[in-house]
Design a protein around this motif. Structure first.
Motif, PDB file in Angstrom:
ATOM      1  N   GLU A 104      22.417 -21.419   2.242  1.00  0.00           N
ATOM      2  CA  GLU A 104      22.604 -21.991   3.533  1.00  0.00           C
ATOM      3  C   GLU A 104      21.286 -22.713   3.585  1.00  0.00           C
ATOM      4  N   VAL A 105      20.114 -22.214   3.807  1.00  0.00           N
ATOM      5  CA  VAL A 105      19.080 -22.776   3.296  1.00  0.00           C
ATOM      6  C   VAL A 105      18.699 -23.818   2.548  1.00  0.00           C
ATOM      7  N   ILE A 106      19.165 -23.699   0.989  1.00  0.00           N
ATOM      8  CA  ILE A 106      18.597 -25.065   0.117  1.00  0.00           C
ATOM      9  C   ILE A 106      19.751 -25.917   1.218  1.00  0.00           C
ATOM     10  N   ALA A 107      20.968 -26.362   1.499  1.00  0.00           N
ATOM     11  CA  ALA A 107      21.946 -27.508   1.655  1.00  0.00           C
ATOM     12  C   ALA A 107      20.819 -27.838   3.092  1.00  0.00           C
ATOM     13  N   GLN A 108      20.892 -26.959   4.113  1.00  0.00           N
ATOM     14  CA  GLN A 108      20.279 -28.039   5.111  1.00  0.00           C
ATOM     15  C   GLN A 108      18.713 -28.614   4.901  1.00  0.00           C
ATOM     16  N   LEU A 109      17.791 -27.783   3.449  1.00  0.00           N
ATOM     17  CA  LEU A 109      16.608 -28.228   3.104  1.00  0.00           C
ATOM     18  C   LEU A 109      16.978 -29.981   2.252  1.00  0.00           C
ATOM     19  N   LEU A 115      25.382 -32.393  -1.228  1.00  0.00           N
ATOM     20  CA  LEU A 115      24.981 -31.483  -2.354  1.00  0.00           C
ATOM     21  C   LEU A 115      26.440 -30.982  -3.350  1.00  0.00           C
ATOM     22  N   LEU A 116      26.340 -31.226  -3.878  1.00  0.00           N
ATOM     23  CA  LEU A 116      27.147 -30.818  -5.071  1.00  0.00           C
ATOM     24  C   LEU A 116      27.564 -29.714  -5.688  1.00  0.00           C
ATOM     25  N   THR A 117      26.446 -28.571  -6.128  1.00  0.00           N
ATOM     26  CA  THR A 117      26.917 -27.471  -6.264  1.00  0.00           C
ATOM     27  C   THR A 117      25.353 -26.225  -5.977  1.00  0.00           C
ATOM     28  N   PRO A 124      18.287 -15.515 -20.914  1.00  0.00           N
ATOM     29  CA  PRO A 124      18.334 -13.524 -21.818  1.00  0.00           C
ATOM     30  C   PRO A 124      17.705 -13.231 -21.364  1.00  0.00           C
ATOM     31  N   ASP A 125      16.471 -13.446 -20.789  1.00  0.00           N
ATOM     32  CA  ASP A 125      15.245 -11.786 -20.766  1.00  0.00           C
ATOM     33  C   ASP A 125      15.976 -11.343 -19.780  1.00  0.00           C
ATOM     34  N   GLY A 126      16.565 -12.094 -18.815  1.00  0.00           N
ATOM     35  CA  GLY A 126      17.354 -11.161 -17.760  1.00  0.00           C
ATOM     36  C   GLY A 126      16.882 -11.601 -17.088  1.00  0.00           C
ATOM     37  N   THR A 127      16.193 -12.409 -15.854  1.00  0.00           N
ATOM     38  CA  THR A 127      15.673 -13.008 -15.331  1.00  0.00           C
ATOM     39  C   THR A 127      17.418 -14.226 -14.781  1.00  0.00           C
ATOM     40  N   THR A 128      17.380 -14.473 -13.917  1.00  0.00           N
ATOM     41  CA  THR A 128      17.775 -15.340 -12.768  1.00  0.00           C
ATOM     42  C   THR A 128      16.829 -16.908 -12.698  1.00  0.00           C
ATOM     43  N   GLU A 129      18.452 -17.860 -12.647  1.00  0.00           N
ATOM     44  CA  GLU A 129      17.813 -18.951 -11.776  1.00  0.00           C
ATOM     45  C   GLU A 129      18.516 -20.073 -11.652  1.00  0.00           C
ATOM     46  N   THR A 130      18.247 -20.061 -10.303  1.00  0.00           N
ATOM     47  CA  THR A 130      19.414 -21.061  -9.292  1.00  0.00           C
ATOM     48  C   THR A 130      19.414 -22.501  -9.808  1.00  0.00           C
ATOM     49  N   VAL A 131      20.337 -22.870 -10.073  1.00  0.00           N
ATOM     50  CA  VAL A 131      20.688 -24.732 -10.347  1.00  0.00           C
ATOM     51  C   VAL A 131      21.244 -25.072  -8.733  1.00  0.00           C
ATOM     52  N   VAL A 132      20.434 -26.571  -8.827  1.00  0.00           N
ATOM     53  CA  VAL A 132      20.623 -26.977  -7.561  1.00  0.00           C
ATOM     54  C   VAL A 132      21.403 -28.352  -7.810  1.00  0.00           C
ATOM     55  N   LYS A 133      22.801 -28.773  -7.467  1.00  0.00           N
ATOM     56  CA  LYS A 133      23.197 -30.103  -8.663  1.00  0.00           C
ATOM     57  C   LYS A 133      23.452 -31.535  -7.072  1.00  0.00           C
ATOM     58  N   ILE A 134      22.850 -32.444  -7.096  1.00  0.00           N
ATOM     59  CA  ILE A 134      22.468 -32.983  -6.478  1.00  0.00           C
ATOM     60  C   ILE A 134      23.433 -34.577  -7.321  1.00  0.00           C
ATOM     61  N   LYS A 162      16.538 -24.400 -10.095  1.00  0.00           N
ATOM     62  CA  LYS A 162      15.499 -25.855 -10.740  1.00  0.00           C
ATOM     63  C   LYS A 162      17.089 -26.839  -9.904  1.00  0.00           C
ATOM     64  N   VAL A 163      16.312 -28.121  -9.568  1.00  0.00           N
ATOM     65  CA  VAL A 163      17.055 -28.817  -9.355  1.00  0.00           C
ATOM     66  C   VAL A 163      17.766 -30.149  -9.769  1.00  0.00           C
ATOM     67  N   GLU A 164      18.960 -30.005 -10.098  1.00  0.00           N
ATOM     68  CA  GLU A 164      19.658 -31.314 -11.018  1.00  0.00           C
ATOM     69  C   GLU A 164      19.722 -32.440 -10.493  1.00  0.00           C
ATOM     70  N   LEU A 165      19.457 -33.888 -10.395  1.00  0.00           N
ATOM     71  CA  LEU A 165      20.470 -35.335 -10.105  1.00  0.00           C
ATOM     72  C   LEU A 165      21.435 -35.044 -11.479  1.00  0.00           C
ATOM     73  N   VAL A 166      22.809 -34.745 -11.037  1.00  0.00           N
ATOM     74  CA  VAL A 166      23.741 -35.524 -11.690  1.00  0.00           C
ATOM     75  C   VAL A 166      25.126 -36.592 -11.179  1.00  0.00           C
TER      76      VAL A 166
END
Length: 171
Positions: A104-109, A115-117, A124-134, A162-166
Motif C-alpha cells: 500500500e505504501v509503495i502504491a502511494q509513493l 504500478l504493474l506488479t 539463495p542466501d535466504g534473504t528476500t528482495e521486493t521487486v517493484v515493476k513500473i 529493486k525498482v524495474e522499469l518495464v
C-alpha cells in the motif's frame, strides 16, 4: 488531537525531556520527526486530525515523505490542504502516505504513475528482495526518481528493494 511520539511541550520548545531525547538517541526517530510533529500540531488548528497518528518521516532530495495512520478519514480536499500546509511549514515538498502494508505504501509513493506488479523474490542466501515493476512509459509521472524510490522503499520496509522499469509489449 493528532498522535505524535513526542511530548507536545518538547516539540514546541525544541528542548527534549529524557523520554523524547531517548527516542532520538535510540535511532528510532530523527530531528526531522520533531520538526514534522511541530508542523502537524500547527496544521491541526486548521484541519481536523483527530485519531490520525504520526508514524515516521523520511527525507528524499528536497521532499519529505510522512507516514501516518488513519489519514483515510480525512476528506480529500482537507488531505490536499494538509500536504500544502506541511509543504509551506517545512519549506520542502511533502507527500503524506497512509502507513499500512508495504504494498500500500509503495502504491502511494509511485502515484500518480501506474504500478504493474510488486513481488517478493527469495534469494539463495535466504534473504528476500521486493521487486517493484513500473511501465517505462510511466517514468515521467513518478514523483521520485526510480533509484531514489528504490532507496526510500528499502528504508521504510527494512528490506532489499529493486525498482524495474518495464517496456510493455506493443508499445
Amino acid at each position: 488531537m493528532v498522535k505524535i511520539p513526542f511530548c507536545e511541550f518538547c516539540v514546541k520548545t525544541r528542548v527534549l525531556c529524557q523520554k523524547c531525547q531517548s527516542l532520538i538517541d535510540s535511532g528510532r526517530y530523527q530531528w526531522l520527526d520533531v520538526e514534522v510533529s511541530d508542523a502537524l500540531l500547527k496544521v491541526e488548528k486548521k484541519i481536523n486530525l483527530t485519531d490520525v497518528e504520526y508514524v515516521k518521516s523520511y527525507e528524499v532530495d528536497d521532499m519529505v515523505i510522512i507516514l501516518m495512520r488513519n489519514t483515510k478519514r480525512i476528506p480529500r480536499s482537507a488531505f490536499i490542504q494538509l500536504e500544502k500546509e506541511l509543504t509551506s511549514l517545512l519549506r520542502r515538498s511533502v507527500k503524506v502516505v497512509e502507513y499500512g502494508g508495504i504494498n500500500e505504501v509503495i502504491a502511494q509513493l509511485v502515484s500518480p504513475a501506474k504500478l504493474l506488479t510488486i513481488s517478493t523474490s527469495w534469494l539463495p542466501d535466504g534473504t528476500t528482495e521486493t521487486v517493484v515493476k513500473i511501465p517505462s512509459r510511466e517514468v515521467r509521472r513518478l514523483p521520485i526518481k526510480p533509484e531514489r524510490l528504490q532507496a526510500i522503499i528499502s528504508r521504510i520496509s527494512g528490506t532489499n528493494v529493486k525498482v524495474e522499469l518495464v517496456r510493455e509489449r506493443g508499445s
